[in-house]
Design an enzyme around this catalytic site. Structure first.
Site, PDB file in Angstrom:
ATOM      1  N   HIS A  62      39.273  42.719  39.215  1.00 12.83           N
ATOM      2  CA  HIS A  62      39.084  41.381  39.080  1.00 12.83           C
ATOM      3  C   HIS A  62      37.994  41.035  37.946  1.00 12.83           C
ATOM      4  CE1 HIS A  62      40.388  37.597  40.760  1.00 12.83           C
ATOM      5  NE2 HIS A  62      39.326  37.195  40.652  1.00 12.83           N
ATOM      6  N   ASN A 107      44.267  41.407  36.916  1.00 16.88           N
ATOM      7  CA  ASN A 107      44.123  40.098  37.176  1.00 16.88           C
ATOM      8  C   ASN A 107      44.755  39.310  36.095  1.00 16.88           C
ATOM      9  OD1 ASN A 107      43.140  37.750  39.026  1.00 16.88           O
ATOM     10  ND2 ASN A 107      41.420  37.638  37.649  1.00 16.88           N
ATOM     11  N   GLU A 108      44.115  38.183  35.684  1.00 14.95           N
ATOM     12  CA  GLU A 108      44.525  37.405  34.704  1.00 14.95           C
ATOM     13  C   GLU A 108      44.316  38.024  33.366  1.00 14.95           C
ATOM     14  OE1 GLU A 108      43.027  33.583  35.965  1.00 14.95           O
ATOM     15  OE2 GLU A 108      44.479  33.349  37.330  1.00 14.95           O
ATOM     16  N   GLU A 241      46.987  33.584  43.672  1.00 10.53           N
ATOM     17  CA  GLU A 241      46.128  32.211  43.893  1.00 10.53           C
ATOM     18  C   GLU A 241      47.057  31.284  43.691  1.00 10.53           C
ATOM     19  OE1 GLU A 241      43.593  32.479  40.661  1.00 10.53           O
ATOM     20  OE2 GLU A 241      43.087  34.517  41.008  1.00 10.53           O
TER      21      GLU A 241
END
Length: 241
Positions: A62, A107-108, A241
């Site tokens: 992350h 993650n992103e 999320e």
């Protein structure tokens, strides 16, 4: 700082799963991806607390800017190698853990950390390569990791981008793979600009201004597309999320 009491409260409120975001670097050597034993012990402590509460647990990589900001072909070989090394170390560290612990590969991932950039085919291709490297690394460690639930991500964890540019990685284990997306729509409601205030849902139109960029119909339409693309084909779907 996460405490055991926090996780007890999460359980008491009725939740049955937690996502524990973990930033490994600088707690891991950027070249060898050897993890600091003290950091690893802390991650295990929090995971153990959650498992003690009978929660399902997800850990990931992350805010790893060394990885997430560089989905470029010029860095593809280097970064997939580092990601494999990191996940090999993580998977070995948690090899004895049972099926209530799942791993999420990234993650992103977002080029240069710039949300204003329009993604390119190159960016999508490298994210897909990250997903495959993650699967390959974890499965190669064997043991419980052969059957562990693994979670891969669309670019930026964006559901719409996933529908058009996500490639399902090859996994030697059947029925243990999920796709993660993040859902902040309508953005005017979830993360609107300062000073703005909207109601979500047509049922509240008489209370004030309803979100101009999405309502029940848009949500239902997107989720139906996600179901057909992934769930109906045997993949799990995780809204992280």
């Amino acid at each position: 700082k996460t405490t055991r009491e926090m996780l007890k409260k999460v359980k008491a409120e009725g939740f049955n799963a937690v996502r524990i975001p973990v930033r490994w670097v600088p707690h891991a050597d950027i070249n060898t991806m050897t993890i600091d034993p003290l950091w690893l012990a802390r991650v295990k402590e929090v995971v153990d607390w959650a498992l003690d509460e009978q929660l399902m647990v997800i850990i990931n990589t992350h805010h790893e800017s060394w990885l997430e900001y560089y989905p470029f072909k010029s860095r593809k070989t280097e970064l997939t190698g580092k990601l494999k090394a990191l996940w090999t170390n993580i998977a070995n560290a948690f090899a004895s853990y049972g099926g209530r612990l799942a791993f999420a590969g990234t993650n992103e991932v977002n080029a240069k950390g710039n949300w204003g950039l329009t993604p390119t085919e190159e960016n999508y291709d490298v994210q897909n390569a990250f997903n495959q490297a993650f699967i390959d690394a974890v499965r190669a460690t064997g043991g419980n990791n052969l059957s562990r639930n693994l979670i891969v991500q669309t670019y930026r964890c964006n559901p719409t981008m996933g529908l058009s540019n996500f490639t399902v990685p090859t996994d030697p284990t059947e029925h243990r793979l999920s796709v993660e997306l993040h859902y902040y729509d309508p953005y005017s409601y979830c993360s609107g600009s300062e000073g703005s205030y909207y109601y979500w849902g047509n049922a509240y139109a008489d209370k004030g201004t309803v979100t101009p960029d999405g309502n029940e119909r848009s949500l239902a339409s997107l989720f139906l597309q996600l179901r057909k693309a992934w769930w109906d084909k045997g993949l799990g779907v995780v809204i992280g999320e």
